[in-house]
Structures are given as structure tokens and as C-alpha cells.
Design a protein around this motif. Structure first.
Motif, PDB file in Angstrom:
ATOM      1  N   TYR A 289      53.092  83.590 -44.593  1.00  0.00           N
ATOM      2  CA  TYR A 289      51.445  83.996 -43.745  1.00  0.00           C
ATOM      3  C   TYR A 289      50.727  84.858 -44.894  1.00  0.00           C
ATOM      4  CZ  TYR A 289      48.202  85.559 -40.612  1.00  0.00           C
ATOM      5  OH  TYR A 289      46.671  86.067 -39.833  1.00  0.00           O
ATOM      6  N   LYS A 290      51.211  85.999 -44.722  1.00  0.00           N
ATOM      7  CA  LYS A 290      50.368  87.346 -45.601  1.00  0.00           C
ATOM      8  C   LYS A 290      51.412  88.235 -45.884  1.00  0.00           C
ATOM      9  CE  LYS A 290      45.213  87.384 -43.553  1.00  0.00           C
ATOM     10  NZ  LYS A 290      44.872  87.655 -42.946  1.00  0.00           N
TER      11      LYS A 290
ATOM     12  N   PRO B 243      52.762  90.360 -40.591  1.00  0.00           N
ATOM     13  CA  PRO B 243      53.494  89.751 -39.587  1.00  0.00           C
ATOM     14  C   PRO B 243      52.589  88.008 -39.405  1.00  0.00           C
ATOM     15  CG  PRO B 243      53.556  91.388 -38.051  1.00  0.00           C
ATOM     16  CD  PRO B 243      52.528  91.439 -39.852  1.00  0.00           C
ATOM     17  N   HIS B 244      53.121  87.087 -39.324  1.00  0.00           N
ATOM     18  CA  HIS B 244      52.539  86.139 -38.691  1.00  0.00           C
ATOM     19  C   HIS B 244      52.440  86.493 -37.259  1.00  0.00           C
ATOM     20  CE1 HIS B 244      51.782  81.589 -37.009  1.00  0.00           C
ATOM     21  NE2 HIS B 244      51.282  81.557 -38.322  1.00  0.00           N
ATOM     22  N   PRO B 245      50.434  85.664 -37.144  1.00  0.00           N
ATOM     23  CA  PRO B 245      50.507  86.551 -36.023  1.00  0.00           C
ATOM     24  C   PRO B 245      50.980  85.831 -33.948  1.00  0.00           C
ATOM     25  CG  PRO B 245      48.729  85.218 -36.680  1.00  0.00           C
ATOM     26  CD  PRO B 245      49.213  85.446 -37.234  1.00  0.00           C
ATOM     27  N   GLU B 246      51.823  84.653 -34.373  1.00  0.00           N
ATOM     28  CA  GLU B 246      53.267  83.416 -32.879  1.00  0.00           C
ATOM     29  C   GLU B 246      54.209  84.596 -33.222  1.00  0.00           C
ATOM     30  OE1 GLU B 246      50.980  82.853 -31.157  1.00  0.00           O
ATOM     31  OE2 GLU B 246      49.043  83.829 -31.706  1.00  0.00           O
TER      32      GLU B 246
ATOM     33  N   LEU C  55      51.784  96.397 -34.753  1.00  0.00           N
ATOM     34  CA  LEU C  55      52.288  94.718 -35.044  1.00  0.00           C
ATOM     35  C   LEU C  55      53.527  94.281 -34.466  1.00  0.00           C
ATOM     36  CD1 LEU C  55      50.227  93.671 -37.662  1.00  0.00           C
ATOM     37  CD2 LEU C  55      49.473  92.725 -35.460  1.00  0.00           C
ATOM     38  N   ASN C  56      54.668  94.980 -35.205  1.00  0.00           N
ATOM     39  CA  ASN C  56      56.177  94.266 -35.499  1.00  0.00           C
ATOM     40  C   ASN C  56      56.421  94.313 -33.606  1.00  0.00           C
ATOM     41  OD1 ASN C  56      59.063  93.576 -36.355  1.00  0.00           O
ATOM     42  ND2 ASN C  56      59.190  95.209 -34.531  1.00  0.00           N
TER      43      ASN C  56
ATOM     44  N   ASN D 196      67.846  91.836 -34.986  1.00  0.00           N
ATOM     45  CA  ASN D 196      66.963  91.240 -35.788  1.00  0.00           C
ATOM     46  C   ASN D 196      66.658  91.477 -36.910  1.00  0.00           C
ATOM     47  OD1 ASN D 196      66.563  88.961 -34.453  1.00  0.00           O
ATOM     48  ND2 ASN D 196      65.197  89.759 -32.820  1.00  0.00           N
ATOM     49  N   SER D 197      66.098  91.637 -37.975  1.00  0.00           N
ATOM     50  CA  SER D 197      65.410  92.455 -39.098  1.00  0.00           C
ATOM     51  C   SER D 197      64.258  90.977 -39.351  1.00  0.00           C
ATOM     52  CB  SER D 197      66.554  92.438 -40.662  1.00  0.00           C
ATOM     53  OG  SER D 197      67.520  93.379 -39.756  1.00  0.00           O
ATOM     54  N   PHE D 198      63.182  92.599 -39.283  1.00  0.00           N
ATOM     55  CA  PHE D 198      61.710  91.136 -40.032  1.00  0.00           C
ATOM     56  C   PHE D 198      60.918  91.953 -41.362  1.00  0.00           C
ATOM     57  CE2 PHE D 198      61.821  89.946 -35.431  1.00  0.00           C
ATOM     58  CZ  PHE D 198      62.499  88.942 -35.454  1.00  0.00           C
ATOM     59  N   GLY D 199      61.003  91.495 -42.485  1.00  0.00           N
ATOM     60  CA  GLY D 199      60.764  92.266 -43.083  1.00  0.00           C
ATOM     61  C   GLY D 199      59.445  92.632 -43.832  1.00  0.00           C
TER      62      GLY D 199
END
Lengths: 424, 355
Positions: A278-279, A283-286, A320-321, A406-409
Motif C-alpha cells: 500500500y504505502k 498501513p492499509h486502511p482496511e 493508526l496501528n 501479531n507483528s505489523f511493521g
């Protein structure tokens, strides 16, 4: 035919001190390692809190690594990892059987410590790098990251523990350590390795790196909540609070572990990873990437969403996260989402950036062992729309057979581990 | 049961726009120049440097250009162009596996910006909003994110850094993801560290014991897929290990590893077109060539003698070279043997599939 993968050793160096016991007892009690802190000598720095390792690095080496013959130049994250790895290996009672073990770790980008940058800044500005090269033995501090590439952690572990399995230094932003554990899980599952040492160590508690995070708007800087600044899912959350440390796990094939009579903490049953595409800045908005990673973990574990009782969330305390992660959990778990316990260990130990997934995986393993969901501390009023059970304030006993970590980088690199209670 | 993995040749970026094909056919030679900074450390180091990529041809938006630095741009350009050679639309179950360099400090000239050597002055310099997104540019995995965005790759992924073994591990993970059925397609490759005075400091271990050293900036990608197409070669086996103890080269252990490869039932009685060695120092070359013996030794190619040390790009360049060698072969194998800088050792076995 694939192998079952079990966890047989744990090690942590955290802001709560050396050892898994100090880490887990504090996490279970909902203690807060975040404290007033600023980079030494920079009183006016915008970041005024952190979850820091209190012990001096050289003292840690003297106390914890006295039996090791360390290379002359080694950065402190490698020291954190060595201390954690030593505990994990001892815990697994594998000291003499490491032989073919593989290593998969993550340590983030090179740590350019402030003292070394200042030593360089003392030189005539026209030829600072020339000075650094010609005077590299004397000018650059012993623990400097300037002289170390970022694989120093992986290669130091291999060297010090004399392993001959493959060696991986994963670069996956804030999902890096979870990816490293996922890689180790897959390697054992396919039979490429019988034993893997995996995890991570990181610290961004330096002027240079914290400044970069500040410029990105990622750091919490308000003075309003004092040391209760890391507030995942709270309406007043204001950004990440940096922490530091090292956390390592020993994973083994069930067959290998049972053959030597090892104690088994839990089983790694699945792993999923994805890219937002995405960017790089958001993060991806959905939450499509987060959804895909969690679904991948469930699918490879061969379980349905309704089988999961607990999620150790990425839960960064950034605006955001926490919204996107909640949205993604709701999408994956549907009505079952409200039956889950979802908590953020970062609320207590801060964000270890590249290594973040390692202490969180350990917290998830121990949550399963003790049938206890650790809390999200400092969460007093969940933000609008954030309506899951975030285990507010205080941990609690709970039946946990299956859990996700979970880990979202940064940049939309996502990873999720499925961890389960071990049954023969 | 592992699925077959088909390899599609991709782009290799080398200095001075030199083509890999021209090097392999001896029609061209990669030029190098002395690295002046190496004089300061009394070493003789030669370098081949890549031109910058502006990313306009791959349609990168301004934000991508602002949050990438030179070595990331080589990766983005060559990775996205490779992907688009084969795919015009987003693919289901597509993944990304890359060997990355790390990101250095002298790009931003940090110490030079500090007025006085105090923490307050360092903070003042670092907090100045010269480049608000510097955090993402310094994060080496931003290259992975950018490639994913431009190529529309959303699946399983893994990036490694910073030296040859990073590329080796990336290609192994890409292979396994296809062979084990989790992905249909994977973009696999790697890029070198950009060569700067800082990289000499950080990677001292790789040149410290070498009298003459040739470092090359490069990037290289290929596509692995579970779908065969005409004239695409198949990877039929990979292996990775470390063969030494405590950072010492161990001739016996290396010989054992080479014998394991040459004695493999996969190779027995098959025609070996080439054996490509990559990343081997002189001692490792000698041991490996000796262990290969007669026939195989005569077919060995030491890739570094053509392109220098290309770090995390090296294994992908070796695999793309293998695909070139197999292009016109009706049958046979190329064996790629890759050596990491800390005793890592890997093997790829690639089979001709030109029926």
C-alpha cells in the motif's frame, strides 16, 4: 510428512532485568518498565520516556558473559541477544547438543551510538570518515555500531555457540523477529533443521534513531501521562514508546525434543506473513495485510478462528496501528472477536522495534503455559470503535489452547504466529 | 511432496550498464577503479559502481522516491522491471524474497552537521527537518515495501541482510515457499551494499585479510514459479549450512559439503553443464575445485572473477548466470555453490527444461 515444532527454551533480557522470570513475573503483575528517560546530555530532547535496560553494557558483559570470548568490536544488541540466548539454551538444556542448530534472528538497522557519532564530530569536518577509517581502532568506542554491520547479532551467536546450521539475519522492520521465529518454525517443520535458535534484540534509544522516529511523527511525546505514556488502544494514545532488550527462543522438532526428554512449553502451530503493498508511510486502511497474516497463521495451524482464545497484539499505542489491528481482528474472527482476549505487552516493556515480536512470542508461550492473559496496562478509556476485550489494566486467568502473536511493521510488512498448548 | 520450481530469468544490474550475458560469453568485461578511501587503510580495493536509478520508468510516485536511497533504488528498479516482464496484473499467492544491504550513515553526513561535539548539538542536528522521512529511508526493508507496492505483491515475504548469505537465504526461502505450495510465484533476488567509506568500516571483516579486493555494486532478480513455461529452467534442490566452527575455515568440513553435493543421487549420472562458485575466497576456491575433481573442475566458473564481490546480489546473479548457461542445453544441470562471509554455504541445483 512434516514435523511438529515445539518451544523448549526461553531467554530474555528486558527492562525488568536479566531472565525470563523477572520478565514474566513483571508482565503477569502488569508492571510498567516505561520511565522518565532522555538521551544522556540532551535534556530538551522531545522524547522524554523509554523502557531502558538499566544495567551498563560493560557490566552486563562482566556479569553475564564472563565465560564468552567476545570479539573486540561488538555492539550492545549482540550482547543483549547473547545473554538471552545463553538463558534459552540453558533453559532447554541444550548446551552440548547445539551442533547443527540453525540461527534466525533480527536486530534492525545498524545502531549508530551517540558516543561514537560525537567522537567523530570532534574531528575536522572535511575528513571525518577518513579519520574514522585511519583511527578506527582508537577512535570508535568498543561497543559501537559504526563498526558493525547488522548481522553481528546472528554471526556472533553462531560463533559463540559454535553452531553449524544455517544463519539468517532477517530484515523485516517491526515484524522482523516474528518473521525470524516463523522462518525457524518452517525450517524445523520441513526437516531442514532439528533445532533453531531464534528471536531478536534491538534498541533505538539513541539520539539519531529516536530523532528519525520523531520526524516521522511516530513517538509519544506528551508529558500528560508521565510514565503511563504507552497506552495501546486508549483514546489518548499518542505514539510508540521505545524500549530495548533481547529475547530468544529454542525451537525443536517434537521428535528431537522428546528423544532427549526436553521440557516442552508450547507448540508453534502456524505462521503467516504478508505485505500491505500500500504505502510505506501508513498501513492499509482496511488492514488487508494484517488480515492476510493472521489468516495465514490460522490456515497453516489448521485451526478455525473460533479455536483461538488469546491474541498478543502488535498494539503499538500509535493512532493508526491500534485502529487497523482491531479492524483486522474483527474481520478475521467475526463474532468470535469479542470473545477473545487481546492485549499488548508493549504497554509494559515499550516497543523493541525489530525485536518486538520476540518478547511478545515468549509472553504468548508463557500465557499458554500459565493459562493467564497478561494485561494491557495504562488503558483507561478505549478509543471510539475499539471495542474488543483488551484485558484492561489487570491480567487474568483464562483457558488458552490457541493464541496468535501479531507483528505489523513499518512499510506494511506483517507476520503472525500461531502458538498452542502442547498435547502429545 | 515438494512441487517443481521453475525459474524465469530476470534483470541483473551491473556497473557501466554491462550485461551479464556479455561477461559470461567473454564479450565484455566489467570495469573497476581503485577505491581512494582504501588507501587510508593501506589496502588495495577496486570498485565497480552503479549509476543511480530515478524510478520514473517503473512509475514510482514521489513518496517512493523520497523514502528510498541509492541502494534501495537499484533494488526497486530491477525488481519491478523483472516482475513486469512476466506479469502485468497483480497475481494471487505471489511473494517477495530479497537480500538487502544495510543503510549507511554517511549518506546524510551526520557527524558533519554537528556544530559542537555535545549531545545537545547532536540532537539539534538530528531533529532538523531536513528530511522528515529519513527514518523510512534508513530502514533497509523499505525497499521490500516499495517493490511490493509497485509490483502488487501481497503474499509471503522475507528479507535478509547484509552480505552474500542474505541473498542466499532469500532465494532458499523463495524456493521453499513455491516448492511447499504456499505461493504460486515469487520475486527473488538481492542487491549489494552501496560502496562508501562507511561500508569499509562496517564490513571490515570481509576485506581485512585480503590483499586485493574487488567490490561491485549490483542488483539481480529472477522469478520462481510453480507454472512451467517454454524454456524455463527448473530448480530441483537447495541446501544451506554453515561449515565451519568459530569463524575458521575448515577444509575438511568444506570438502565434506562439496562431496555431499557431487555424490547426491540428484546429480549421479547426469550431465553437469557448469558449476558456478560465488563468494568463495581463494582458499575456498582451491578446496572446492580440488574436491570437485577432474570433469566437474573443468566446468567450474568462479563468478567473482567476472563481477567482483556483489554481496547480497551475488547468489541471484549466480542463478541468473545458471539460467543463461542452460538456455540452449537440451538436458543437464548447473550447480551453484555459494559461500557466505561467515562460513555459510549453500547450493542450488538447476536443471535444463527445454524439451
Amino acid at each position: 510428512m512434516t514435523n511438529r515444532v515445539v518451544v523448549t527454551g526461553l531467554g530474555v533480557l528486558s527492562p525488568f532485568g536479566v531472565g525470563v522470570d523477572s520478565f514474566w513475573s513483571a508482565v503477569k503483575a502488569g508492571e510498567n518498565a516505561v520511565d522518565a528517560w532522555h538521551p544522556p546530555g540532551a535534556e530538551g530532547f522531545p522524547v522524554q520516556h523509554g523502557a531502558t535496560i538499566k544495567q551498563d553494557t560493560q557490566a552486563l558483559v562482566a556479569e553475564e558473559l564472563v565465560d564468552f570470548k567476545l570479539p573486540k568490536h561488538i555492539e550492545r544488541r549482540a550482547i543483549y541477544a547473547l545473554i538471552a540466548a545463553k538463558e534459552a539454551i540453558n533453559d532447554a538444556r541444550l548446551e552440548t547438543e547445539l551442533g547443527q542448530a540453525g540461527i534466525a534472528v533480527c536486530s534492525g538497522v545498524p545502531e549508530l551510538d551517540d558516543a561514537s557519532l560525537l567522537a567523530l564530530a570532534e574531528q575536522p569536518k572535511a575528513n571525518i570518515m577518513n579519520y574514522a577509517l585511519t583511527e578506527r581502532e582508537q577512535a570508535i568506542k568498543r561497543f559501537s555500531g559504526i563498526r558493525c554491520s547488522n548481522d553481528v547479532l546472528a554471526t556472533t551467536l553462531a560463533e559463540q555457540f559454535n553452531t553449524s546450521g544455517f544463519i539468517c539475519n532477517v530484515s523485516g522492520a517491526c515484524a522482523g523477529a516474528t518473521q525470524a521465529i516463523g522462518l525457524a518454525y518452517r525450517a524445523i517443520k520441513r526437516g531442514e533443521a532439528s533445532v533453531m535458535l531464534c528471536g531478536g534484540a534491538d534498541s533505538v534509544l539513541s539520539i539519531r534513531t529516536l530523532s528519525a522516529l520523531h520526524l516521522l511523527g511516530a513517538t509519544a511525546e506528551t508529558q500528560r501521562f508521565a510514565n503511563q505514556l504507552c497506552r495501546p488502544f486508549d483514546q489518548d494514545r499518542a505514539g510508540l514508546v521505545a524500549g530495548e532488550g533481547g529475547a530468544m527462543l529454542v525451537l525443536e522438532s517434537e521428535q528431537h525434543a522428546k528423544a532427549r526428554g526436553a521440557h516442552i512449553y508450547a507448540e508453534i502451530t502456524g505462521y503467516g506473513s504478508s505485505l500491505d503493498a500500500y504505502k510505506v508511510t501508513a498501513p492499509h486502511p482496511e488492514g488487508l495485510g494484517a488480515i492476510s497474516a493472521m489468516e495465514g497463521a490460522l490456515q497453516s495451524a489448521g485451526i478455525g478462528a473460533q479455536n483461538v482464545q488469546y491474541i498478543n497484539a502488535h498494539g503499538t499505542s500509535t493512532p493508526l496501528n491500534d485502529v487497523i489491528e482491531t479492524k483486522a481482528i474483527k474481520s478475521v474472527f467475526g463474532k468470535h472477536a469479542t470473545s477473545l482476549g487481546v492485549s499488548s505487552t508493549k504497554s509494559m516493556i515499550g516497543h523493541w522495534i525489530a525485536a518486538a515480536g520476540a518478547p511478545e512470542a515468549i509472553a504468548t508461550v508463557l500465557a499458554i503455559r500459565d493459562q493467564f492473559m497478561p494485561a494491557t496496562i495504562n488503558l483507561t478509556q478505549p478509543d471510539e470503535g475499539l471495542d474488543l476485550d483488551y484485558v484492561m489494566g489487570k491480567g487474568r486467568e483464562a483457558s488458552i489452547n490457541h493464541a496468535l502473536s501479531n507483528s505489523f511493521g513499518f512499510g506494511g510488512i506483517n507476520a503472525s504466529l500461531a502458538i498452542a498448548r502442547y498435547y502429545e | 511432496m515438494l512441487k517443481p520450481v521453475y525459474l524465469f530469468q530476470g534483470e541483473t544490474l551491473l556497473a557501466h550498464s554491462t550485461s551479464l550475458e556479455s561477461l559470461l560469453t567473454h564479450k565484455g568485461r566489467l570495469m573497476s577503479t581503485p577505491f581512494e578511501s582504501a588507501d587510508l587503510i593501506n589496502h588495495s580495493i577496486f570498485i565497480s559502481t552503479l549509476a543511480d536509478e530515478n524510478l520514473k520508468d517503473v512509475g514510482a510516485e514521489r513518496m517512493v522516491r523520497k523514502t528510498s536511497e541509492r541502494q534501495a533504488r537499484w533494488l526497486i528498479a530491477s525488481g519491478v522491471r523483472t516482475w513486469r516482464t512476466y506479469f502485468n496484473e497483480p497475481q494471487n499467492k505471489a511473494g517477495l524474497f530479497i537480500g538487502l544491504g544495510t543503510v549507511d550513515c554517511d549518506e546524510e553526513d551526520n557527524p558533519e552537521l554537528v556544530q559542537e561535539p555535545t549531545a545537545e548539538c547532536l540532537a539539534t542536528a538530528m531533529l532538523e527537518e531536513r528530511r522528515p522521512l529519513v527514518c523510512l529511508a534508513l530502514l533497509n526493508s523499505s525497499a521490500t515495501s516499495h517493490i511490493a507496492q509497485l509490483a502488487g505483491i501481497t503474499g509471503e515475504n522475507m528479507s535478509f541482510s547484509p552480505l552474500l548469505s542474505a541473498g542466499l537465504n532469500a532465494l532458499c526461502e523463495g524456493y521453499f515457499a513455491i516448492a511447499e505450495g504456499r505461493l504460486k510465484h515469487a520475486l527473488c533476488g538481492g542487491g549489494s551494499q552501496k560502496i562508501t567509506p562507511w561500508s569499509l568500516l562496517a564490513y571490515e571483516s570481509i576485506w581485512a585479510n585480503q590483499d586485493n579486493y574487488w567490490l561491485s555494486e549490483a542488483a539481480s532478480f529472477f522469478i520462481a514459479s510453480d507454472e512451467p513455461r517454454l524454456n524455463q529452467q527448473a530448480a530441483i534442490g537447495v541446501m544451506r549450512q554453515a561449515y565451519r566452527a568459530r569463524l575458521k575455515n575448515n577444509a575438511h568440513a568444506l570438502t565434506e559439503q562439496v562431496n555431499r553435493i557431487t555424490g547426491s543421487p540428484l546429480i549421479e549420472n547426469q550431465h553437469v553443464v557448469k558449476v558456478i562458485l560465488v563468494g568463495a575466497n581463494l582458499e575456498q576456491q582451491d578446496i572446492t575445485l580440488h574436491a570437485l575433481g577432474g570433469e566437474l573442475k573443468s566446468r567450474a566458473v568462479v563468478l567473482d572473477s567476472y563481477v567482483g564481490n556483489t554481496m547480497a546480489a551475488a547468489t541471484a546473479i549466480a542463478c541468473n548466470s545458471a539460467l543463461s548457461y542452460l538456455q540452449d542445453a537440451e538436458q543437464g544441470f548447473v550447480i551453484v555453490i555459494a559461500f557466505g562471509d561467515h562460513g555459510e554455504f549453500g547450493m542450488f541445483l538447476i536443471e535444463a527444461n527445454n524439451d
